[in-house]
Scaffold this motif. Sequence first.
Motif, short mmCIF file in Angstrom:
data_model
loop_
_atom_site.label_atom_id
_atom_site.label_comp_id
_atom_site.label_asym_id
_atom_site.label_seq_id
_atom_site.Cartn_x
_atom_site.Cartn_y
_atom_site.Cartn_z
N ASN A 98 18.33 27.89 -45.23
CA ASN A 98 19.28 26.88 -44.49
C ASN A 98 19.13 25.73 -44.14
OD1 ASN A 98 20.39 29.70 -43.64
ND2 ASN A 98 18.99 30.03 -41.81
N LEU A 99 18.28 25.14 -45.06
CA LEU A 99 18.05 23.69 -45.03
C LEU A 99 19.15 22.89 -45.84
CD1 LEU A 99 14.20 23.36 -45.38
CD2 LEU A 99 15.54 22.94 -43.20
N LEU A 136 16.28 15.18 -45.47
CA LEU A 136 15.91 13.74 -45.24
C LEU A 136 14.97 13.53 -44.09
CD1 LEU A 136 16.55 10.89 -46.33
CD2 LEU A 136 18.48 11.04 -44.71
N ILE A 137 15.39 14.32 -42.79
CA ILE A 137 14.80 14.08 -41.89
C ILE A 137 13.38 14.52 -41.94
CG2 ILE A 137 14.58 15.04 -39.15
CD1 ILE A 137 17.68 15.05 -39.38
N ILE A 180 7.53 13.19 -42.35
CA ILE A 180 6.01 13.18 -43.12
C ILE A 180 5.72 11.71 -43.21
CG2 ILE A 180 5.48 13.57 -45.47
CD1 ILE A 180 6.63 16.26 -45.45
N LEU A 181 6.77 10.66 -43.64
CA LEU A 181 6.33 9.51 -43.99
C LEU A 181 5.75 8.76 -42.76
CD1 LEU A 181 6.67 7.04 -45.89
CD2 LEU A 181 8.97 6.58 -44.96
#
Length: 87
Positions: free
Chosen positions: A4-5, A11-12, A17-18
């Motif tokens: 479902n992604l 991107l979110i 993670i960043l």
Amino acid sequence: MLGNLNGWHLLILLVVILLLFGAAKLPALAKSMGQSARVFKGEMKAMKDDDKTTESSTATNAADTGASDATTPATTRSTDSAPDQKS
């Protein structure tokens, strides 16, 4: 679950993670993961090669001894011993 992604979700996830690891640590993290994967693949290849070598040597030994079955019973040694007791 992951089916479902869509693009925005990924991107979110990348931004989160960043923020968690920081931009400076991401290249080092990717490098260490790549090295780990390379070592894992090498070990898997070595295990497969070892299995092939073991199978061929077992078959050769069975043919040399005239045995009809290529399997050899494993010998075991008992390691059950009483611990040393000091008085």
